[in-house]
Design an enzyme around this catalytic site. Structure first.
Site, PDB file in Angstrom:
ATOM      1  N   TYR A 135       0.115  57.606 -29.950  1.00  0.00           N
ATOM      2  CA  TYR A 135      -1.264  57.355 -30.409  1.00  0.00           C
ATOM      3  C   TYR A 135      -1.852  58.617 -31.048  1.00  0.00           C
ATOM      4  O   TYR A 135      -2.903  58.545 -31.674  1.00  0.00           O
ATOM      5  CB  TYR A 135      -2.186  56.973 -29.238  1.00  0.00           C
ATOM      6  CG  TYR A 135      -1.873  55.702 -28.500  1.00  0.00           C
ATOM      7  CD1 TYR A 135      -0.854  54.835 -28.893  1.00  0.00           C
ATOM      8  CD2 TYR A 135      -2.619  55.338 -27.382  1.00  0.00           C
ATOM      9  CE1 TYR A 135      -0.582  53.675 -28.195  1.00  0.00           C
ATOM     10  CE2 TYR A 135      -2.358  54.177 -26.674  1.00  0.00           C
ATOM     11  CZ  TYR A 135      -1.328  53.357 -27.083  1.00  0.00           C
ATOM     12  OH  TYR A 135      -1.071  52.209 -26.367  1.00  0.00           O
ATOM     13  N   HIS A 148       6.754  52.138 -22.000  1.00  0.00           N
ATOM     14  CA  HIS A 148       5.912  51.533 -23.049  1.00  0.00           C
ATOM     15  C   HIS A 148       6.264  50.073 -23.348  1.00  0.00           C
ATOM     16  O   HIS A 148       5.410  49.286 -23.749  1.00  0.00           O
ATOM     17  CB  HIS A 148       6.025  52.372 -24.324  1.00  0.00           C
ATOM     18  CG  HIS A 148       4.814  52.290 -25.199  1.00  0.00           C
ATOM     19  ND1 HIS A 148       4.460  53.272 -26.068  1.00  0.00           N
ATOM     20  CD2 HIS A 148       3.871  51.338 -25.348  1.00  0.00           C
ATOM     21  CE1 HIS A 148       3.356  52.929 -26.708  1.00  0.00           C
ATOM     22  NE2 HIS A 148       2.975  51.755 -26.284  1.00  0.00           N
TER      23      HIS A 148
HETATM   24  N1  LIG Z   1       1.106  49.210 -23.671  1.00  0.00           N
HETATM   25  C1  LIG Z   1       1.068  48.835 -24.914  1.00  0.00           C
HETATM   26  O1  LIG Z   1       2.098  48.522 -25.529  1.00  0.00           O
HETATM   27  C2  LIG Z   1      -0.248  48.738 -25.620  1.00  0.00           C
HETATM   28  C3  LIG Z   1      -0.350  47.993 -26.811  1.00  0.00           C
HETATM   29  C4  LIG Z   1      -1.601  47.912 -27.421  1.00  0.00           C
HETATM   30  C5  LIG Z   1      -2.695  48.532 -26.874  1.00  0.00           C
HETATM   31  N2  LIG Z   1      -2.574  49.278 -25.729  1.00  0.00           N
HETATM   32  C6  LIG Z   1      -3.738  49.984 -25.137  1.00  0.00           C
HETATM   33  O2  LIG Z   1      -4.811  49.055 -24.989  1.00  0.00           O
HETATM   34  C7  LIG Z   1      -5.968  49.552 -25.678  1.00  0.00           C
HETATM   35  C8  LIG Z   1      -6.843  48.430 -26.176  1.00  0.00           C
HETATM   36  O3  LIG Z   1      -6.160  47.597 -27.096  1.00  0.00           O
HETATM   37  P1  LIG Z   1      -6.373  47.647 -28.687  1.00  0.00           P
HETATM   38  O4  LIG Z   1      -6.860  48.970 -29.109  1.00  0.00           O
HETATM   39  O5  LIG Z   1      -5.106  47.144 -29.267  1.00  0.00           O
HETATM   40  O6  LIG Z   1      -7.451  46.519 -28.995  1.00  0.00           O
HETATM   41  P2  LIG Z   1      -8.857  46.028 -28.402  1.00  0.00           P
HETATM   42  O7  LIG Z   1      -9.333  46.891 -27.332  1.00  0.00           O
HETATM   43  O8  LIG Z   1      -8.695  44.570 -28.144  1.00  0.00           O
HETATM   44  O9  LIG Z   1      -9.800  46.134 -29.688  1.00  0.00           O
HETATM   45  C9  LIG Z   1     -10.205  47.350 -30.222  1.00  0.00           C
HETATM   46  C10 LIG Z   1     -11.097  47.056 -31.428  1.00  0.00           C
HETATM   47  O10 LIG Z   1     -12.259  46.349 -31.001  1.00  0.00           O
HETATM   48  C11 LIG Z   1     -13.413  47.050 -31.449  1.00  0.00           C
HETATM   49  N3  LIG Z   1     -14.452  46.924 -30.417  1.00  0.00           N
HETATM   50  C12 LIG Z   1     -14.552  47.634 -29.273  1.00  0.00           C
HETATM   51  N4  LIG Z   1     -15.617  47.231 -28.578  1.00  0.00           N
HETATM   52  C13 LIG Z   1     -16.215  46.241 -29.292  1.00  0.00           C
HETATM   53  C14 LIG Z   1     -17.360  45.457 -29.099  1.00  0.00           C
HETATM   54  N5  LIG Z   1     -18.100  45.567 -28.005  1.00  0.00           N
HETATM   55  N6  LIG Z   1     -17.680  44.523 -30.054  1.00  0.00           N
HETATM   56  C15 LIG Z   1     -16.906  44.386 -31.150  1.00  0.00           C
HETATM   57  N7  LIG Z   1     -15.794  45.115 -31.393  1.00  0.00           N
HETATM   58  C16 LIG Z   1     -15.449  46.035 -30.464  1.00  0.00           C
HETATM   59  C17 LIG Z   1     -12.995  48.479 -31.653  1.00  0.00           C
HETATM   60  O11 LIG Z   1     -13.832  49.088 -32.619  1.00  0.00           O
HETATM   61  P3  LIG Z   1     -14.226  50.677 -32.626  1.00  0.00           P
HETATM   62  O12 LIG Z   1     -13.034  51.415 -32.128  1.00  0.00           O
HETATM   63  O13 LIG Z   1     -14.558  50.946 -34.044  1.00  0.00           O
HETATM   64  O14 LIG Z   1     -15.414  50.875 -31.734  1.00  0.00           O
HETATM   65  C18 LIG Z   1     -11.564  48.294 -32.163  1.00  0.00           C
HETATM   66  O15 LIG Z   1     -11.574  47.994 -33.546  1.00  0.00           O
HETATM   67  C19 LIG Z   1      -5.350  50.417 -26.785  1.00  0.00           C
HETATM   68  O16 LIG Z   1      -6.310  51.227 -27.404  1.00  0.00           O
HETATM   69  C20 LIG Z   1      -4.271  51.120 -26.009  1.00  0.00           C
HETATM   70  O17 LIG Z   1      -4.834  52.164 -25.237  1.00  0.00           O
HETATM   71  C21 LIG Z   1      -1.356  49.359 -25.076  1.00  0.00           C
END
Ligand SMILES: NC(=O)c1ccc[n+]([C@@H]2O[C@H](COP(=O)([O-])OP(=O)(O)OC[C@H]3O[C@@H](n4cnc5c(N)ncnc54)[C@H](OP(=O)(O)O)[C@@H]3O)[C@@H](O)[C@H]2O)c1
Length: 273
Positions: free
Chosen positions: A56, A110
Protein backbone atom coordinates in the site's frame (compact mmCIF):
# COMPACT_ATOMS: atom_id res chain seq x y z
CA UNK A 1 -19.48 -9.37 22.14
CA UNK A 2 -21.37 -6.58 23.99
CA UNK A 3 -25.07 -6.12 23.13
CA UNK A 4 -25.55 -3.85 20.09
CA UNK A 5 -26.88 -0.86 22.03
CA UNK A 6 -23.79 -0.72 24.24
CA UNK A 7 -21.26 -0.58 21.39
CA UNK A 8 -18.84 2.35 21.55
CA UNK A 9 -15.69 3.55 19.73
CA UNK A 10 -13.74 1.59 22.38
CA UNK A 11 -15.54 -1.69 21.65
CA UNK A 12 -13.18 -4.55 20.93
CA UNK A 13 -13.24 -8.30 20.41
CA UNK A 14 -11.08 -10.65 22.42
CA UNK A 15 -8.61 -12.70 20.39
CA UNK A 16 -7.56 -16.21 21.36
CA UNK A 17 -4.28 -14.79 22.71
CA UNK A 18 -6.21 -12.66 25.20
CA UNK A 19 -5.36 -9.44 23.35
CA UNK A 20 -8.19 -7.30 22.07
CA UNK A 21 -8.83 -6.08 18.55
CA UNK A 22 -10.85 -2.87 18.13
CA UNK A 23 -14.09 -3.43 16.23
CA UNK A 24 -13.57 -0.40 14.01
CA UNK A 25 -10.39 0.59 12.24
CA UNK A 26 -8.99 2.61 9.37
CA UNK A 27 -8.09 0.98 6.04
CA UNK A 28 -5.22 2.60 4.17
CA UNK A 29 -5.10 1.12 0.67
CA UNK A 30 -4.56 4.11 -1.65
CA UNK A 31 -4.11 6.44 1.32
CA UNK A 32 -0.80 7.58 -0.11
CA UNK A 33 -1.37 11.35 -0.02
CA UNK A 34 -0.50 13.01 3.31
CA UNK A 35 -0.63 9.60 4.95
CA UNK A 36 0.81 10.74 8.28
CA UNK A 37 -1.59 13.66 8.62
CA UNK A 38 -4.60 11.60 7.56
CA UNK A 39 -3.82 8.82 10.03
CA UNK A 40 -3.08 11.34 12.77
CA UNK A 41 -6.48 12.89 12.14
CA UNK A 42 -8.15 9.50 12.40
CA UNK A 43 -6.36 8.74 15.67
CA UNK A 44 -7.48 12.10 17.05
CA UNK A 45 -11.07 11.18 16.15
CA UNK A 46 -10.76 8.00 18.19
CA UNK A 47 -9.77 5.31 15.68
CA UNK A 48 -7.48 2.84 17.41
CA UNK A 49 -6.71 0.36 14.62
CA UNK A 50 -4.83 1.02 11.38
CA UNK A 51 -4.61 -1.59 8.63
CA UNK A 52 -1.73 -1.63 6.16
CA UNK A 53 0.46 -3.72 3.90
CA UNK A 54 3.87 -3.07 2.38
CA UNK A 55 2.37 -2.80 -1.10
CA UNK A 56 0.00 0.00 0.00
CA UNK A 57 3.10 2.22 0.42
CA UNK A 58 1.56 3.64 3.60
CA UNK A 59 3.76 1.97 6.22
CA UNK A 60 6.26 4.83 6.73
CA UNK A 61 3.47 7.41 7.12
CA UNK A 62 1.48 5.21 9.48
CA UNK A 63 4.56 4.51 11.57
CA UNK A 64 5.19 8.25 11.89
CA UNK A 65 1.60 8.94 12.95
CA UNK A 66 1.69 6.16 15.56
CA UNK A 67 5.09 7.25 16.91
CA UNK A 68 3.89 10.85 17.20
CA UNK A 69 1.36 9.78 19.82
CA UNK A 70 3.70 9.32 22.75
CA UNK A 71 2.61 6.71 25.24
CA UNK A 72 -0.20 5.61 23.01
CA UNK A 73 1.36 2.58 21.30
CA UNK A 74 -0.25 0.12 23.71
CA UNK A 75 -3.68 1.57 23.07
CA UNK A 76 -3.28 1.42 19.28
CA UNK A 77 -3.53 -1.62 17.05
CA UNK A 78 -1.45 -1.92 13.88
CA UNK A 79 -2.21 -4.65 11.35
CA UNK A 80 0.22 -5.47 8.56
CA UNK A 81 0.49 -8.17 5.93
CA UNK A 82 3.06 -10.43 4.35
CA UNK A 83 2.72 -11.79 0.84
CA UNK A 84 1.91 -15.45 0.38
CA UNK A 85 5.25 -16.12 -1.35
CA UNK A 86 7.41 -14.30 1.19
CA UNK A 87 9.37 -15.61 4.15
CA UNK A 88 6.86 -14.73 6.88
CA UNK A 89 9.46 -14.07 9.56
CA UNK A 90 11.82 -11.99 7.39
CA UNK A 91 8.94 -10.01 5.85
CA UNK A 92 7.59 -9.18 9.30
CA UNK A 93 10.98 -7.76 10.29
CA UNK A 94 11.23 -5.80 7.00
CA UNK A 95 7.76 -4.29 7.49
CA UNK A 96 8.47 -3.36 11.10
CA UNK A 97 11.65 -1.62 9.94
CA UNK A 98 9.59 0.38 7.45
CA UNK A 99 7.02 1.25 10.11
CA UNK A 100 9.83 1.92 12.60
CA UNK A 101 7.77 0.12 15.24
CA UNK A 102 8.96 -2.51 17.69
CA UNK A 103 6.02 -4.82 17.17
CA UNK A 104 2.80 -5.28 15.21
CA UNK A 105 -0.47 -6.27 16.80
CA UNK A 106 -1.47 -8.49 13.92
CA UNK A 107 0.28 -9.86 10.85
CA UNK A 108 -1.83 -11.47 8.13
CA UNK A 109 -0.99 -13.63 5.13
CA UNK A 110 -2.29 -11.34 2.38
CA UNK A 111 -4.05 -14.08 0.41
CA UNK A 112 -4.07 -17.83 0.00
CA UNK A 113 -1.31 -19.08 -2.32
CA UNK A 114 -2.19 -20.67 -5.65
CA UNK A 115 -0.71 -23.96 -4.48
CA UNK A 116 -0.91 -25.30 -0.95
CA UNK A 117 -2.19 -23.28 1.97
CA UNK A 118 0.90 -21.27 2.90
CA UNK A 119 2.16 -23.56 5.65
CA UNK A 120 5.73 -22.27 5.36
CA UNK A 121 4.84 -18.59 5.53
CA UNK A 122 2.47 -19.39 8.42
CA UNK A 123 5.27 -21.09 10.35
CA UNK A 124 7.36 -17.94 9.77
CA UNK A 125 4.57 -15.86 11.27
CA UNK A 126 4.28 -18.24 14.23
CA UNK A 127 7.99 -17.74 14.84
CA UNK A 128 7.61 -13.94 14.56
CA UNK A 129 4.76 -14.09 17.06
CA UNK A 130 6.76 -16.30 19.44
CA UNK A 131 9.63 -13.79 19.28
CA UNK A 132 7.30 -10.90 20.15
CA UNK A 133 7.42 -9.25 16.73
CA UNK A 134 3.66 -9.48 16.54
CA UNK A 135 0.98 -10.28 19.08
CA UNK A 136 -1.34 -12.22 16.79
CA UNK A 137 -1.36 -13.74 13.33
CA UNK A 138 -4.07 -14.40 10.79
CA UNK A 139 -4.99 -14.80 7.14
CA UNK A 140 -6.93 -13.03 4.40
CA UNK A 141 -9.36 -14.42 1.85
CA UNK A 142 -8.94 -18.12 2.69
CA UNK A 143 -11.63 -20.68 1.95
CA UNK A 144 -12.91 -22.73 4.93
CA UNK A 145 -11.11 -25.95 3.82
CA UNK A 146 -7.87 -23.98 3.41
CA UNK A 147 -8.12 -22.67 6.98
CA UNK A 148 -8.80 -26.20 8.23
CA UNK A 149 -5.83 -27.59 6.30
CA UNK A 150 -3.51 -24.84 7.58
CA UNK A 151 -4.61 -25.44 11.18
CA UNK A 152 -4.26 -29.21 10.85
CA UNK A 153 -0.77 -28.91 9.35
CA UNK A 154 0.57 -26.46 11.91
CA UNK A 155 -1.64 -26.89 14.98
CA UNK A 156 -2.62 -23.24 14.92
CA UNK A 157 -5.83 -21.56 13.81
CA UNK A 158 -5.65 -17.96 12.57
CA UNK A 159 -6.72 -15.40 15.17
CA UNK A 160 -8.30 -13.20 12.50
CA UNK A 161 -9.69 -13.77 9.03
CA UNK A 162 -9.81 -10.59 6.94
CA UNK A 163 -12.11 -10.85 3.92
CA UNK A 164 -14.15 -8.74 1.55
CA UNK A 165 -17.48 -8.28 3.28
CA UNK A 166 -20.51 -6.08 2.78
CA UNK A 167 -24.29 -6.52 2.80
CA UNK A 168 -24.01 -7.12 -0.96
CA UNK A 169 -21.27 -9.72 -0.69
CA UNK A 170 -20.77 -11.89 2.37
CA UNK A 171 -21.23 -15.40 3.72
CA UNK A 172 -23.02 -16.14 6.97
CA UNK A 173 -21.57 -19.68 6.69
CA UNK A 174 -18.08 -18.15 6.94
CA UNK A 175 -19.16 -16.02 9.90
CA UNK A 176 -20.55 -19.10 11.66
CA UNK A 177 -17.37 -21.06 10.91
CA UNK A 178 -15.20 -18.28 12.33
CA UNK A 179 -17.40 -17.92 15.42
CA UNK A 180 -17.27 -21.67 16.03
CA UNK A 181 -13.48 -21.68 15.78
CA UNK A 182 -12.71 -18.56 17.80
CA UNK A 183 -11.60 -16.58 14.73
CA UNK A 184 -12.44 -12.87 14.51
CA UNK A 185 -13.84 -11.94 11.13
CA UNK A 186 -12.71 -8.57 9.80
CA UNK A 187 -14.37 -6.89 6.81
CA UNK A 188 -12.30 -5.32 4.07
CA UNK A 189 -13.77 -3.11 1.34
CA UNK A 190 -16.85 -2.83 3.60
CA UNK A 191 -18.09 0.23 1.71
CA UNK A 192 -17.84 -1.64 -1.62
CA UNK A 193 -15.31 1.01 -2.62
CA UNK A 194 -18.36 3.23 -3.06
CA UNK A 195 -19.82 1.07 -5.81
CA UNK A 196 -23.07 0.11 -4.04
CA UNK A 197 -23.62 3.02 -1.67
CA UNK A 198 -26.42 4.41 -3.84
CA UNK A 199 -28.51 1.24 -3.53
CA UNK A 200 -32.07 2.44 -2.90
CA UNK A 201 -32.90 -0.26 -0.30
CA UNK A 202 -29.81 0.71 1.66
CA UNK A 203 -30.66 4.41 1.29
CA UNK A 204 -34.17 3.79 2.66
CA UNK A 205 -32.75 2.16 5.80
CA UNK A 206 -30.28 5.03 6.18
CA UNK A 207 -33.09 7.59 5.95
CA UNK A 208 -35.07 5.74 8.63
CA UNK A 209 -32.24 6.22 11.15
CA UNK A 210 -31.14 9.65 9.91
CA UNK A 211 -27.72 8.18 9.05
CA UNK A 212 -25.79 7.68 5.81
CA UNK A 213 -25.52 4.49 3.78
CA UNK A 214 -21.86 4.11 4.83
CA UNK A 215 -22.83 4.39 8.50
CA UNK A 216 -25.55 1.74 8.09
CA UNK A 217 -23.09 -0.69 6.50
CA UNK A 218 -20.50 -0.14 9.23
CA UNK A 219 -23.11 -0.55 11.94
CA UNK A 220 -24.40 -3.76 10.30
CA UNK A 221 -20.87 -5.17 10.58
CA UNK A 222 -20.40 -4.17 14.19
CA UNK A 223 -23.77 -5.61 15.25
CA UNK A 224 -22.78 -8.89 13.60
CA UNK A 225 -19.58 -8.89 15.66
CA UNK A 226 -17.58 -8.37 12.48
CA UNK A 227 -14.64 -5.99 12.78
CA UNK A 228 -14.56 -3.41 10.02
CA UNK A 229 -11.85 -1.30 8.38
CA UNK A 230 -13.35 1.31 6.03
CA UNK A 231 -10.68 3.34 4.26
CA UNK A 232 -11.16 7.09 4.37
CA UNK A 233 -8.76 9.82 3.37
CA UNK A 234 -11.30 12.63 3.56
CA UNK A 235 -11.75 14.07 7.05
CA UNK A 236 -15.54 14.18 6.70
CA UNK A 237 -15.55 10.49 5.73
CA UNK A 238 -13.35 9.60 8.70
CA UNK A 239 -15.68 11.49 11.03
CA UNK A 240 -18.80 9.97 9.49
CA UNK A 241 -17.49 6.42 9.69
CA UNK A 242 -16.80 6.57 13.41
CA UNK A 243 -20.11 8.31 14.14
CA UNK A 244 -21.98 5.00 14.28
CA UNK A 245 -22.53 4.58 17.99
CA UNK A 246 -25.73 6.57 18.49
CA UNK A 247 -28.16 4.23 16.75
CA UNK A 248 -28.99 0.52 16.65
CA UNK A 249 -30.28 -1.29 13.58
CA UNK A 250 -33.36 -3.27 14.53
CA UNK A 251 -33.70 -6.99 13.77
CA UNK A 252 -35.85 -6.35 10.70
CA UNK A 253 -33.25 -4.06 9.13
CA UNK A 254 -30.39 -6.40 10.05
CA UNK A 255 -32.27 -9.18 8.25
CA UNK A 256 -33.02 -6.90 5.30
CA UNK A 257 -29.31 -6.08 4.97
CA UNK A 258 -28.40 -9.78 5.25
CA UNK A 259 -30.92 -10.37 2.47
CA UNK A 260 -29.11 -8.04 0.06
CA UNK A 261 -26.37 -10.62 -0.36
CA UNK A 262 -25.63 -11.42 -3.99
CA UNK A 263 -21.97 -12.32 -3.47
CA UNK A 264 -21.03 -8.97 -4.98
CA UNK A 265 -17.34 -8.12 -5.03
CA UNK A 266 -15.94 -4.62 -5.52
CA UNK A 267 -12.62 -6.23 -6.50
CA UNK A 268 -13.01 -9.27 -8.74
CA UNK A 269 -14.64 -12.00 -6.74
CA UNK A 270 -15.12 -13.11 -3.16
CA UNK A 271 -11.98 -15.22 -2.97
CA UNK A 272 -13.12 -17.08 0.16
CA UNK A 273 -16.16 -18.71 -1.46
N1 LIG B 1 -6.57 -8.13 2.83
C1 LIG B 1 -6.80 -7.70 1.62
O1 LIG B 1 -6.52 -8.38 0.63
C2 LIG B 1 -7.46 -6.37 1.43
C3 LIG B 1 -8.05 -6.06 0.19
C4 LIG B 1 -8.66 -4.81 0.06
C5 LIG B 1 -8.70 -3.93 1.10
N2 LIG B 1 -8.10 -4.24 2.30
C6 LIG B 1 -8.10 -3.28 3.44
O2 LIG B 1 -9.44 -2.86 3.67
C7 LIG B 1 -9.51 -1.43 3.61
C8 LIG B 1 -10.86 -0.95 3.14
O3 LIG B 1 -11.17 -1.42 1.85
P1 LIG B 1 -11.08 -0.52 0.52
O4 LIG B 1 -10.12 0.58 0.69
O5 LIG B 1 -10.85 -1.48 -0.59
O6 LIG B 1 -12.55 0.03 0.29
P2 LIG B 1 -13.72 0.70 1.17
O7 LIG B 1 -13.29 0.95 2.54
O8 LIG B 1 -14.93 -0.12 0.92
O9 LIG B 1 -13.96 2.07 0.38
C9 LIG B 1 -13.05 3.12 0.40
C10 LIG B 1 -13.62 4.25 -0.45
O10 LIG B 1 -14.84 4.71 0.13
C11 LIG B 1 -14.74 6.12 0.34
N3 LIG B 1 -15.45 6.44 1.59
C12 LIG B 1 -14.99 6.30 2.85
N4 LIG B 1 -15.92 6.69 3.72
C13 LIG B 1 -17.00 7.09 3.01
C14 LIG B 1 -18.25 7.61 3.35
N5 LIG B 1 -18.62 7.76 4.62
N6 LIG B 1 -19.13 7.92 2.34
C15 LIG B 1 -18.78 7.73 1.06
N7 LIG B 1 -17.58 7.23 0.66
C16 LIG B 1 -16.70 6.91 1.64
C17 LIG B 1 -13.28 6.44 0.42
O11 LIG B 1 -13.06 7.78 0.03
P3 LIG B 1 -11.87 8.74 0.62
O12 LIG B 1 -10.69 7.85 0.86
O13 LIG B 1 -11.66 9.74 -0.45
O14 LIG B 1 -12.35 9.37 1.89
C18 LIG B 1 -12.70 5.44 -0.58
O15 LIG B 1 -12.84 5.95 -1.90
C19 LIG B 1 -8.35 -1.09 2.65
O16 LIG B 1 -8.05 0.28 2.67
C20 LIG B 1 -7.29 -2.02 3.17
O17 LIG B 1 -6.72 -1.49 4.36
C21 LIG B 1 -7.50 -5.47 2.48
Amino acid sequence: MPPPDSLSPESALRLRSGHEIPLLGLGTWMLTTHTTEAVQHALELGYRLVDTSADYMTQPGIGRAVRRRPGARESLFVTMKVEENEDGHAATIKNLEELKLAYADLVLIHRAPEKGVGEKVWRGLMRARDEGLTRDIGVCSYKIPQIMELAEATGEMPAVHQIEWSPFGHSLDMLNFCDANGIVLQAYSPLTRGKRLADERLAAIARKYGKTQAQVIIRWNLQHGVACIPKAYREDHQRENIDVFDFTLDAIDMAALDGMNEHFSALEKLEYL
